[in-house]
Write an enzyme that holds these catalytic residues in place. Structure first.
Site, PDB file in Angstrom:
ATOM      1  N   ARG A 108      -7.174  11.864  -5.398  1.00 12.47           N
ATOM      2  CA  ARG A 108      -8.378  11.114  -5.035  1.00 12.47           C
ATOM      3  C   ARG A 108      -9.575  12.027  -4.837  1.00 12.47           C
ATOM      4  NH1 ARG A 108     -11.893   8.456  -4.149  1.00 12.47           N
ATOM      5  NH2 ARG A 108     -12.003   6.946  -2.496  1.00 12.47           N
ATOM      6  N   TYR A 134     -14.830 -11.749   0.336  1.00  8.73           N
ATOM      7  CA  TYR A 134     -15.350 -10.396   0.054  1.00  8.73           C
ATOM      8  C   TYR A 134     -16.660 -10.455  -0.715  1.00  8.73           C
ATOM      9  CZ  TYR A 134     -11.790  -7.189   1.726  1.00  8.73           C
ATOM     10  OH  TYR A 134     -10.985  -6.436   2.530  1.00  8.73           O
ATOM     11  N   ARG A 168      -3.284   6.643   0.824  1.00  6.26           N
ATOM     12  CA  ARG A 168      -3.753   7.905   1.415  1.00  6.26           C
ATOM     13  C   ARG A 168      -2.813   8.561   2.404  1.00  6.26           C
ATOM     14  NH1 ARG A 168      -9.234   5.571   3.273  1.00  6.26           N
ATOM     15  NH2 ARG A 168      -7.806   3.826   3.408  1.00  6.26           N
ATOM     16  N   ASP A 194      -6.732  -2.708  -7.429  1.00  5.24           N
ATOM     17  CA  ASP A 194      -7.280  -3.315  -6.222  1.00  5.24           C
ATOM     18  C   ASP A 194      -7.554  -4.780  -6.482  1.00  5.24           C
ATOM     19  OD1 ASP A 194      -8.361  -2.126  -3.478  1.00  5.24           O
ATOM     20  OD2 ASP A 194      -9.564  -3.859  -4.027  1.00  5.24           O
ATOM     21  N   ARG A 232       0.829  -1.223   0.000  1.00  2.00           N
ATOM     22  CA  ARG A 232       0.000   0.000   0.000  1.00  2.00           C
ATOM     23  C   ARG A 232       0.861   1.270   0.000  1.00  2.00           C
ATOM     24  NH1 ARG A 232      -5.485  -0.701   1.886  1.00  2.00           N
ATOM     25  NH2 ARG A 232      -6.097  -2.540   0.737  1.00  2.00           N
TER      26      ARG A 232
HETATM   27  O1  CP3 Z   1       0.203   0.703  -3.225  1.00  2.00           O
HETATM   28  C1  CP3 Z   1      -0.288  -0.440  -3.373  1.00  2.00           C
HETATM   29  O2  CP3 Z   1      -0.122  -1.365  -2.557  1.00  2.00           O
HETATM   30  C2  CP3 Z   1      -1.003  -0.763  -4.653  1.00  2.00           C
HETATM   31  C3  CP3 Z   1      -2.399  -0.670  -4.668  1.00  2.00           C
HETATM   32  C4  CP3 Z   1      -3.275  -1.559  -3.819  1.00  2.00           C
HETATM   33  C5  CP3 Z   1      -4.501  -1.094  -3.302  1.00  2.00           C
HETATM   34  N1  CP3 Z   1      -5.167  -2.147  -2.772  1.00  2.00           N
HETATM   35  C6  CP3 Z   1      -4.951   0.295  -3.387  1.00  2.00           C
HETATM   36  C7  CP3 Z   1      -5.983   0.762  -2.446  1.00  2.00           C
HETATM   37  C8  CP3 Z   1      -3.180  -2.920  -3.499  1.00  2.00           C
HETATM   38  C9  CP3 Z   1      -2.044  -3.894  -3.753  1.00  2.00           C
HETATM   39  C10 CP3 Z   1      -4.396  -3.279  -2.866  1.00  2.00           C
HETATM   40  C11 CP3 Z   1      -4.697  -4.649  -2.443  1.00  2.00           C
HETATM   41  C12 CP3 Z   1      -5.878  -4.889  -1.618  1.00  2.00           C
HETATM   42  N2  CP3 Z   1      -7.113  -4.308  -1.712  1.00  2.00           N
HETATM   43  C13 CP3 Z   1      -5.947  -5.876  -0.607  1.00  2.00           C
HETATM   44  C14 CP3 Z   1      -4.820  -6.827  -0.252  1.00  2.00           C
HETATM   45  C15 CP3 Z   1      -3.827  -6.189   0.629  1.00  2.00           C
HETATM   46  C16 CP3 Z   1      -4.302  -6.029   2.048  1.00  2.00           C
HETATM   47  O3  CP3 Z   1      -4.361  -4.866   2.484  1.00  2.00           O
HETATM   48  O4  CP3 Z   1      -4.609  -7.029   2.694  1.00  2.00           O
HETATM   49  C17 CP3 Z   1      -7.235  -5.823  -0.048  1.00  2.00           C
HETATM   50  C18 CP3 Z   1      -7.752  -6.687   1.074  1.00  2.00           C
HETATM   51  C19 CP3 Z   1      -7.969  -4.837  -0.769  1.00  2.00           C
HETATM   52  C20 CP3 Z   1      -9.377  -4.454  -0.591  1.00  2.00           C
HETATM   53  C21 CP3 Z   1      -9.465  -3.064  -0.126  1.00  2.00           C
HETATM   54  N3  CP3 Z   1      -9.251  -1.959  -0.923  1.00  2.00           N
HETATM   55  C22 CP3 Z   1      -9.783  -2.606   1.180  1.00  2.00           C
HETATM   56  C23 CP3 Z   1     -10.090  -3.488   2.371  1.00  2.00           C
HETATM   57  C24 CP3 Z   1      -9.762  -1.219   1.144  1.00  2.00           C
HETATM   58  C25 CP3 Z   1     -10.146  -0.289   2.267  1.00  2.00           C
HETATM   59  C26 CP3 Z   1      -9.093  -0.198   3.272  1.00  2.00           C
HETATM   60  C27 CP3 Z   1      -8.259   1.014   3.026  1.00  2.00           C
HETATM   61  O5  CP3 Z   1      -7.022   0.936   3.153  1.00  2.00           O
HETATM   62  O6  CP3 Z   1      -8.856   2.034   2.740  1.00  2.00           O
HETATM   63  C28 CP3 Z   1      -9.367  -0.838  -0.172  1.00  2.00           C
HETATM   64  C29 CP3 Z   1      -9.170   0.527  -0.651  1.00  2.00           C
HETATM   65  C30 CP3 Z   1      -7.857   0.885  -1.241  1.00  2.00           C
HETATM   66  N4  CP3 Z   1      -7.107   0.097  -2.049  1.00  2.00           N
HETATM   67  C31 CP3 Z   1      -7.204   2.141  -1.099  1.00  2.00           C
HETATM   68  C32 CP3 Z   1      -6.036   2.069  -1.856  1.00  2.00           C
HETATM   69  C33 CP3 Z   1      -5.048   3.157  -2.077  1.00  2.00           C
HETATM   70  C34 CP3 Z   1      -7.728   3.352  -0.332  1.00  2.00           C
HETATM   71  C35 CP3 Z   1      -9.062   3.719  -0.880  1.00  2.00           C
HETATM   72  C36 CP3 Z   1      -9.292   5.165  -1.140  1.00  2.00           C
HETATM   73  O7  CP3 Z   1      -8.439   5.871  -1.688  1.00  2.00           O
HETATM   74  O8  CP3 Z   1     -10.412   5.585  -0.840  1.00  2.00           O
END
Ligand code: CP3
Length: 395
Positions: free
Chosen positions: A79, A195, A70, A116, A66
């Site tokens: 965003r 999910y 944010r 994602d 990640r």
């Molecule tokens: O920088 C990176 O790692 C690349 C991008 C990336 C994102 N999600 C962007 C993201 C990657 C590799 C993921 C994988 C992902 N997404 C996982 C596996 C990794 C982990 O954390 O276990 C999972 C479970 C998800 C599903 C997901 N997406 C969740 C649970 C959430 C909400 C939690 C959060 O951190 O907000 C997201 C949203 C998300 N994915 C964001 C980002 C940058 C933030 C959302 C936003 O900008 O509003």
């Protein structure tokens, strides 16, 4: 009149519908002209690829799960203007935010494509929204095994549905100018299934568990379908420019050891082995990482499952993790993400100790899970600097 109508519905209508479908697929699919792998900029820093392949390195590479997110004000600024999945679907935007961490921290050794794991459920016909303050939400999760399962697209056209990811990877690989390798990724079958049934985050996963225990055969069908999609998706990411891959089984730790062996491990193994075989048949080869969060009980099994790298969370001691996997794989991790909130000197000490405990070879520095929105760029900078400093201190 009747024959006119019959002729219209027998011939004209199907052709019109078919061309309309093709038009839609094209619109969803390739928008940019992709550059062939042979014409990509040469790679300058291949440290992470060498570490993943178990080759000698001068220092362990570092990146953060990640890392495009944010905690970066420049990410938040982008965003504000755009919905999350629109960003994922716009290759120029996905490229820009993928590169943001590297522009700020040249000490990073890898990029991970901004996307994602939930784009696969979308490709299977499910709607997923990213809701502020809540995370991902499926307005219509899988609940009824008959009616809801029947609506799923088990064999989607991957190019048509996920072509935007391949475009984003291709553009990013060029814009990265060979500075560091680009990582592609997928969600693992059990995590995606959970999910799709829960419809979002959950503390108990009770809907997914009810499904798993009540309909094991149907669960396997779903897990198999996701596995096939994930394999094709990963192969196509490499064909578009990804130089390394990671599989996220984020909810592995929710399964007991028996269920993990039945409903996660076989699919993870199939993904590693088939992806590698398919890539090899077209003359390609990249290292693959498995991050099965919470499945430290399965480290030994995972070390035989075909992956080059195993990501570990922070609740296992580095030396214990190494003991479980022998010298078969490279390890990645596992700083407690909470240590980012520690005072600078404490954080640096933690990183130095961690490197000492994992050792410099066959090791990739990372957190035990992803960056959090409350973290600051300063914390990330301290973490990365600590890796560079710890190694020069050891010399
Ligand atoms: O920088 C990176 O790692 C690349 C991008 C990336 C994102 N999600 C962007 C993201 C990657 C590799 C993921 C994988 C992902 N997404 C996982 C596996 C990794 C982990 O954390 O276990 C999972 C479970 C998800 C599903 C997901 N997406 C969740 C649970 C959430 C909400 C939690 C959060 O951190 O907000 C997201 C949203 C998300 N994915 C964001 C980002 C940058 C933030 C959302 C936003 O900008 O509003």
């Amino acid at each position: 009149m009747f024959t006119d109508m019959a002729c219209f519905s027998a011939f004209v209508l199907p052709i019109w519908l078919l061309t309309k479908r093709r038009r839609n697929q094209r619109e969803k699919g390739t928008k940019v002209k992709r550059v062939a792998l042979a014409n990509m900029p040469p790679l300058v820093n291949d440290l992470i690829l060498r570490a993943a392949r178990g080759e000698h390195v001068e220092r362990p590479p570092v990146w953060m799960m990640r890392q495009a997110g944010r905690y970066l004000p420049e990410f938040r600024a982008k965003r504000l203007q755009t919905d999350f999945f629109t960003m994922c679907r716009t290759p120029t935007l996905a490229c820009e935010v993928t590169l943001q961490p590297l522009e700020r921290f040249p000490g990073l050794d890898a990029l991970i494509i901004f996307s994602d794991i939930l784009v696969i459920p979308q490709a299977m016909g499910m709607e997923v929204l990213m809701v502020k303050g809540k995370g991902p939400v499926f307005p219509a999760p899988l609940r009824d095994p008959d009616t809801d399962f029947a609506k799923l697209i088990l064999e989607p056209d991957i190019d048509a549905e996920l072509g935007y990811v391949f475009d984003a990877i291709n553009v990013t690989r060029i814009q990265a100018r060979g500075r560091v390798p680009l990582i592609g990724f997928t969600g693992a079958p059990w995590t995606l299934m959970a999910y799709m049934i829960e419809g979002g985050g959950s503390r108990t996963l009770h809907n997914a568990k009810r499904w798993l225990y009540t309909y094991p055969d149907l669960s396997r069908k779903l897990l198999e379908a996701i596995t096939r999609i994930a394999i094709e998706y990963l192969v196509k990411q490499v064909q578009s420019g990804a130089q390394m891959l990671q599989v996220f089984e984020s909810w592995a730790g929710e399964l007991d050891t028996d269920c993990f062996r039945k409903f996660s491990l076989p699919y993870l193994t199939q993904i590693a082995k088939e992806t590698k075989a398919k890539l090899s048949s077209i003359g390609l080869s990249v290292p693959i990482t498995i991050f099965a969060k919470g499945a430290n009980h399965a480290l030994e099994d995972l070390s035989y499952s075909g992956y080059d790298v195993i990501g570990v969370d922070w609740v296992i001691d580095p030396k214990e993790a190494r003991r479980c996997v022998g010298d078969r794989v490279t390890l990645q991790g596992n700083l407690d993400p909470g240590a980012m909130y520690a005072p600078k000197n404490v954080l640096k000490e933690k990183v130095a100790d961690m490197i000492q405990n994992f050792g410099v070879q066959k090791y990739i520095v990372n957190l035990g899970w992803g960056m959090q929105p409350f973290m600051t760029p300063t914390m990330a900078g301290t973490f990365i600097d600590a890796v560079h400093e710890a190694v020069s201190r050891n010399e």
